[in-house]
Design a protein around this motif. Structure first.
Motif, PDB file in Angstrom:
ATOM      1  N   VAL A 104       0.816  -1.225   0.000  1.00 27.07           N
ATOM      2  CA  VAL A 104       0.000   0.000   0.000  1.00 27.07           C
ATOM      3  C   VAL A 104       0.844   1.267   0.000  1.00 27.07           C
ATOM      4  N   THR A 105       2.144   1.137   0.207  1.00 33.62           N
ATOM      5  CA  THR A 105       2.987   2.335   0.081  1.00 33.62           C
ATOM      6  C   THR A 105       3.279   2.633  -1.392  1.00 33.62           C
TER       7      THR A 105
ATOM      8  N   PRO B 226      -1.961   2.492  -4.497  1.00 32.45           N
ATOM      9  CA  PRO B 226      -3.134   2.867  -3.697  1.00 32.45           C
ATOM     10  C   PRO B 226      -4.333   1.974  -4.002  1.00 32.45           C
TER      11      PRO B 226
ATOM     12  N   LEU C 280       0.004   1.016  10.068  1.00 33.04           N
ATOM     13  CA  LEU C 280       0.555   2.343   9.764  1.00 33.04           C
ATOM     14  C   LEU C 280       1.679   2.724  10.720  1.00 33.04           C
TER      15      LEU C 280
ATOM     16  N   GLN D 218       6.002   5.812   5.556  1.00 33.77           N
ATOM     17  CA  GLN D 218       5.153   6.613   4.645  1.00 33.77           C
ATOM     18  C   GLN D 218       3.729   6.699   5.175  1.00 33.77           C
ATOM     19  N   ARG D 219       3.532   6.570   6.489  1.00 31.67           N
ATOM     20  CA  ARG D 219       2.176   6.434   7.064  1.00 31.67           C
ATOM     21  C   ARG D 219       1.249   7.592   6.689  1.00 31.67           C
TER      22      ARG D 219
ATOM     23  N   VAL E 185       0.065   7.055   3.160  1.00 34.83           N
ATOM     24  CA  VAL E 185      -0.806   5.870   3.074  1.00 34.83           C
ATOM     25  C   VAL E 185      -2.176   6.203   3.666  1.00 34.83           C
TER      26      VAL E 185
ATOM     27  N   SER F 250      -4.136   8.045   1.198  1.00 38.35           N
ATOM     28  CA  SER F 250      -4.626   7.225   0.077  1.00 38.35           C
ATOM     29  C   SER F 250      -5.737   6.289   0.546  1.00 38.35           C
TER      30      SER F 250
END
Ligand SMILES: C[S@@+](CC[C@H](N)C(=O)[O-])C[C@H]1O[C@@H](n2cnc3c(N)ncnc32)[C@H](O)[C@@H]1O
Length: 260
Positions: free
Chosen positions: A93-94, A97, A112, A117-118, A121, A124
């Motif tokens: 998911v990073t 999307p 997360l 990149q929380r 993410v 998105s």
């Protein structure tokens, strides 16, 4: 596949470690989801689905007319669950999307906090919601992670070493407390949150698998970096098997919000 998730899905006892977490947290997750009042035939996404225990509970909850997309970078535990209701997707998911505007519920637990990149993410995931759809994010805040009775310097040393070691690898042990603010910043409304610190008793036979299996998996890095030594490890295991010890797990902060 780029992921930056510091725990190893191929580690020999990863399934047991994840099971110890699902036993502790699945009932609370489902109680929250039941309160969200999803529409009939709801379309759900379970992100970082792990063993798929929540995906299975969601599938039962939405019934035969509903859909559950179970997403993970490693789908070894999820693949056997695929059926008419559950779709399994191997996806980072990073990097990729969710399709926008599709889901009545998106749930991500214990994910997360791990991902550097929380913020992207989370944004998105918010984009993936259909109008009126709910995003439920659950992560641990380590505010209560050192709480033990009777007091133990070993316990404090090992749990704080884990926290700081993981932080040095991109984990954020204080992310969960920011969730309500982050959900608002993602443009969502009706933001709510709860925090629960589950009490866990040390057990002479089973120990405290939620801690012991995490510490065991991290042990090579903890020892190599001098975060703890072999004596700390032995004392920590003994403590987890001393049935006088009562601990409180890290705070599980669950925060929810919906797309207008
Ligand atoms: C700590 S486990 C939590 C599993 C499950 N959500 C639960 O609470 O029982 C985190 C899961 O997220 C998955 N994961 C890690 N990075 C990911 C990424 N970038 N995209 C999708 N899944 C990821 C891992 O493979 C693992 O199954």
């Amino acid at each position: 596949m780029p992921t930056q998730y510091l725990l190893d899905p191929t580690w020999h006892a990863e399934r047991d470690r994840l099971n110890s977490l699902t036993q502790l947290y699945d009932p609370g997750t489902m109680a929250l989801i039941e309160r969200l009042d999803l529409p009939p035939g709801a379309r759900c996404a379970e992100i970082g689905a792990g063993t798929g225990s929540v995906a299975e509970l969601l599938a039962r909850h939405v019934g035969p007319g509903g859909q559950v997309l179970a997403v993970d970078t490693d789908t070894r535990f999820l693949a056997p669950l695929a059926d008419a209701t559950i779709t399994v997707a191997r996806q980072d998911v990073t990097a990729t999307p969710l399709p926008p505007g599709q889901f009545d519920l998106i749930h991500a637990r214990l994910l997360l906090e791990h991902l550097p990149q929380r913020d992207n993410v989370l944004a998105s995931l918010a984009q993936g919601l259909a109008p009126g759809g709910w995003l439920l994010v659950e992560d641990l805040d380590w505010a209560t992670a050192e709480v033990i009775d009777p007091p133990s310097p070993t316990y404090t040393r090992v749990t704080s070493a884990c926290r700081e070691f993981m932080r040095s690898r991109g984990y954020d042990p204080e992310y969960a407390r920011r969730l309500p603010r982050c959900l608002t910043a993602a443009g969502l409304t009706d933001v709510g949150a709860q925090a629960v610190a589950v009490q866990v008793r040390a057990d002479a036979t089973h120990g405290i698998p939620q801690w012991e299996l995490l510490v065991e998996q991290l042990a090579p890095g903890l020892l190599a970096g001098g975060w703890i030594d072999q004596a700390d490890l032995g004392s920590f295991t003994a403590l987890c098997r001393d049935s006088d010890s009562v601990i409180f797990a890290p705070l599980m902060i669950s925060s929810w919000a919906r797309r207008a």
